[in-house]
Design an enzyme around this catalytic site. Structure first.
Site, PDB file in Angstrom:
ATOM      1  N   ARG A  29      -1.416 -41.386 -84.209  1.00  0.00           N
ATOM      2  CA  ARG A  29      -2.191 -40.550 -83.296  1.00  0.00           C
ATOM      3  C   ARG A  29      -1.807 -39.079 -83.381  1.00  0.00           C
ATOM      4  O   ARG A  29      -2.671 -38.201 -83.331  1.00  0.00           O
ATOM      5  CB  ARG A  29      -2.003 -41.052 -81.865  1.00  0.00           C
ATOM      6  CG  ARG A  29      -2.647 -42.395 -81.631  1.00  0.00           C
ATOM      7  CD  ARG A  29      -2.287 -42.960 -80.267  1.00  0.00           C
ATOM      8  NE  ARG A  29      -3.034 -44.175 -80.006  1.00  0.00           N
ATOM      9  CZ  ARG A  29      -2.911 -44.886 -78.902  1.00  0.00           C
ATOM     10  NH1 ARG A  29      -2.054 -44.506 -77.965  1.00  0.00           N
ATOM     11  NH2 ARG A  29      -3.623 -45.981 -78.724  1.00  0.00           N
ATOM     12  N   GLY A  59      -6.808 -48.975 -72.521  1.00  0.00           N
ATOM     13  CA  GLY A  59      -7.630 -50.012 -73.146  1.00  0.00           C
ATOM     14  C   GLY A  59      -7.142 -51.407 -72.810  1.00  0.00           C
ATOM     15  O   GLY A  59      -7.885 -52.380 -72.973  1.00  0.00           O
TER      16      GLY A  59
END
Length: 593
Positions: A423, A186
Site C-alpha cells: 500500500r 473491509g
C-alpha cells in the site's frame, strides 16, 4: 374546481402556520402541522434516507424509516433514541450524534422534508426544545475485574474472552456507538491453512505467512509478535466462525498486495459490519455492559505502579471512576485522525490527507499509556490506503476490483506501479502522478469476477460525484476524465498481450492476470488517504504493556491498532483484523487470570 381546491389547501396551510407561530409561544407541543401522512427524504452517508411521518391533531404521531443504506450499527442508536424523542416533544430541533453526524442530520432533514408538506417551515422547526440523546452516568464509581477501553473489534473480543474466562468485565467507549475502525474496514482477515484455502486448493503455511508479514514491514516488525500472530490466527478465525457466529464467504479469498498467496477470508457483506454486529450481539448475550459516550481520561495506578482502574467522563463532564481488580485493557485504536500526532511523528502526513478512519481515532489510549511510563514504538510509520474517494477520503470498496484484475493508470494513460504492490508503494506512486490522482480501469469480465455488486450504493454515489464512469468503449471512458485516450489504448493493448503471455513484463504483477477486452468499461478516480498507524504501545506476546525499562506494567494490557511492533514499517492488507483477533483474544484471556 381542482384549482379552487389547491388554493383552499394553500390558504388552510397558511392559516395553520400563522396560528402556530402566533399562538404556540415556546411550547412546541401546540398544533403545528396539518393532519395526514407525509413522506420525505434527505441524503445520508451512503444514499437517501426516506421516512414517513404521520401527523394527528396537529402533532407528530408516528415516524417510520422506509428506506436507508446507512451502516446499521450507526443508525440503530440514532433512530432508536431520536425518533421517540421527536414524537414525544413534537420537535425536530435535534442535536446531532457525535460520530454519526451525517446519519443524524439525514434523519432530521428527511423528517423536516415530510413536515414541510404538512405546513411546517424553518421558523416552526426551530421552536421545539433542543433534543440531546446522550445520558449521564448513574454512578460515580464502579468496580469490575477487567476494564476494557474501546468497543472496536479488539475491545469487544478482549471483553468477550475475559468474560469467558471468569472475569466481570465492562467496556468504555467514548463514541455513542460501537465498532471503531473495524466497523469501517473491509472486515477481511489473513490466515494460513484455513478451511477456505483447503476448499480452493491453495497451499499455504504458517511460515509463509510469517515471512510475508515480516518482509512487508521491512523486517522491522517484532519477530515474536509476528510469530504469535501467524501461529494463532487460523484458530482465531475458527473461533469467530464457530463461537461468535460471524459468517464468511466459503468459496472466495481476497489476494491483498504483498501476500504470496490468496489468504484473506471475506465476511458476508464485504465489510467489518458483519464482525461488529456479531461481536456486539455476543457481548450483549454474555451480559457485558458497554458504557457508550464514556471517555477514558486517565489510567489509575497504586503506590506500587500497578494499574488499578480508569478515570472517565460521561457526556455531562461528570467524572466516573472504574476500578479494575485484575486489569485494564487498552483497545482504543490508532491516531490517524489526530493531525497533531501524525505531524509530530511523520511531518509528511498532514492535513493534505483525508482519512478512511473514524473521527474518534485520536490516539487517546497511546497518550494515556505513555503518561504512566509505557514505551512506544514505530510511531513514524503511518499507512495511507491508495485507492480512496478523493473528495471524502472514504475507503472505496468498489476499488477492490484492483484485486481482481483492474489496472492503475495516470492522467497520461500510463501504468506506473504494480497494482498488487504494498500500500505504501502504491500510495507514493499515486502522489507522484499528475494532480496526485490515479485511475482504476476494468471491464465487464473483471466486474463480474469481483464482488462489486455488493457496493452498488457506493458506485451510484460516485457516479453522482463524477468519480466513476461506465462506458461502452475505453475511448469514451477516458474522455470523461480527460485521460490521454491514445496512450491508454496502447497501455491496455500492451497489458493484454502480457496477459496472453502469462507475464507482466513491465511490473511483474502478482496474482491472476486478467485481460481487459469486453465492454462496458469502467474508470474510477482514486487518491490515497490515511488508513492505519503501525506504531503504538509496545507489548509482548501476552499483550502485556511494556514500560521504557523493558518491563511489563502490572495490570495493563493492549490490543489492536493501539499497539506497535507487529506490522513494522508497513501493514499488509487484511492483517489489521488478524492482529486484533489474535491479540484481543490473548489480552482478554491473560487479563482474566
Amino acid at each position: 374546481m381542482l384549482k379552487t381546491k389547491k388554493i383552499l389547501s394553500l390558504l388552510l396551510a397558511l392559516i395553520l402556520i400563522t396560528t402556530a407561530l402566533v399562538g404556540c409561544g415556546n411550547d412546541a407541543k401546540e398544533t403545528l402541522y396539518q393532519d395526514g401522512i407525509y413522506q420525505g427524504s434527505a441524503q445520508g452517508h451512503n444514499a437517501e434516507v426516506e421516512v414517513e411521518v404521520t401527523v394527528k391533531d396537529g402533532k407528530i404521531a408516528e415516524i417510520e424509516v422506509l428506506q436507508h443504506h446507512e451502516t446499521k450499527v450507526l443508525t440503530d442508536p440514532v433512530f432508536e433514541k431520536a425518533i421517540p424523542a421527536i414524537i414525544s416533544e413534537n420537535s425536530v430541533n435535534i442535536d446531532t450524534f457525535t460520530g454519526a453526524t451525517i446519519t443524524s442530520l439525514a434523519l432530521k432533514n428527511a423528517i423536516k422534508d415530510a413536515l414541510t408538506k404538512a405546513g411546517g417551515n424553518e421558523d416552526v422547526f426551530k421552536k421545539g426544545k433542543l433534543l440531546k440523546f446522550d445520558s449521564a452516568s448513574d454512578s460515580s464509581e464502579e468496580t469490575y475485574d477487567v476494564v476494557v477501553i474501546g468497543a472496536g473489534g479488539a475491545g469487544l473480543i478482549a471483553a468477550i474472552e475475559a468474560k469467558a474466562h471468569g472475569a466481570n468485565v465492562v467496556i468504555l467507549e467514548k463514541m455513542p456507538f460501537v465498532g471503531g475502525n473495524t466497523l469501517v474496514s473491509g472486515g477481511e482477515f489473513n490466515a494460513p491453512n484455513t478451511w477456505v484455502q483447503e476448499k480452493l486448493g491453495i497451499e499455504d503455511s504458517v511460515e509463509q505467512y510469517y515471512t510475508d508479514t515480516l518482509k512487508a514491514g521491512d523486517f522491522e516488525g517484532d519477530e515474536e509478535l509476528i510469530r504469535t500472530l501467524a501461529e494463532n490466527i487460523t484458530e482465531g478465525g475458527e473461533w469467530l466462525r464457530d463461537s461468535v457466529n460471524v459468517e464468511f464467504i466459503e468459496d472466495y479469498l481476497m489476494h491483498f498486495g504483498g501476500h504470496s498467496v490468496p489468504r484473506a477470508i471475506y465476511p458476508i457483506g464485504g465489510s467489518g459490519v458483519e464482525l461488529i454486529q456479531k461481536l456486539g450481539a455476543h457481548a450483549e448475550a454474555k451480559d457485558i455492559p458497554i458504557k457508550l459516550s464514556m471517555k477514558a481520561e486517565k489510567i489509575l495506578t497504586d503506590d506500587n505502579d500497578r494499574v488499578v482502574g480508569v478515570e472517565a467522563t460521561d457526556v455531562t463532564g461528570r467524572t466516573v471512576t472504574f476500578h479494575a481488580e485484575k486489569a485494564v485493557i487498552i483497545a482504543t485504536g490508532g491516531f490517524g485522525a489526530n493531525y497533531e500526532l501524525t505531524k509530530k511523528y511523520n511531518s509528511e502526513i498532514d492535513e493534505r490527507y483525508k482519512g478512511t478512519i473514524q473521527k474518534g481515532t485520536m490516539g487517546d489510549g497511546i497518550l494515556m499509556a505513555e503518561e504512566i511510563g509505557a514505551d512506544l514504538m514505530g510511531m513514524e510509520h503511518i499507512q495511507t490506503y491508495p485507492t480512496c474517494n478523493p473528495l471524502t477520503g472514504n475507503l472505496s470498496y468498489v476499488a477492490d476490483t484492483r484485486f481482481d484484475g483492474a489496472v492503475l493508470v495516470n492522467k497520461e494513460g500510463q501504468r506506473f506501479v504494480e497494482e498488487m504492490e504494498r500500500r505504501d508503494v502504491i500510495s507514493k506512486g499515486i502522489l507522484a502522478q499528475t494532480d496526485s490522482i490515479a485511475y482504476l480501469v476494468w471491464d465487464k469480465t473483471i466486474k463480474e469476477n469481483s464482488h462489486m455488486d455488493k457496493y452498488q450504493v457506493e458506485f451510484d454515489n460516485m457516479e453522482k460525484q463524477n468519480l466513476i464512469i461506465k462506458a461502452d468503449t475505453l475511448e469514451e471512458a477516458a474522455a470523461f476524465f480527460d485521460i490521454d485516450e491514445k496512450q491508454l489504448l496502447e497501455t491496455i493493448k500492451t497489458y493484454n498481450g502480457y496477459v496472453q503471455e502469462g507475464q507482466d513484463k513491465d511490473f511483474n504483477r502478482r496474482g491472476k492476470l486478467v485481460a481487459l477486452t469486453e465492454g462496458p468499461y469502467y474508470i474510477q478516480k482514486v487518491a490515497p488517504a490515511i488508513h492505519h498507524t503501525m506504531g503504538g504501545i509496545k507489548i509482548n506476546s501476552e499483550a502485556r504493556v511494556i514500560d521504557k525499562d523493558g518491563n511489563p506494567i502490572e495490570g495493563l494490557f493492549a490490543a489492536g491498532e493501539v499497539t506497535g511492533g507487529i506490522h513494522g514499517t508497513n501493514r499488509l492488507g487484511g492483517n489489521a483484523i488478524s492482529d486484533l483477533i489474535v491479540f484481543g483474544r490473548i489480552a482478554g484471556q491473560t487479563a482474566a487470570k
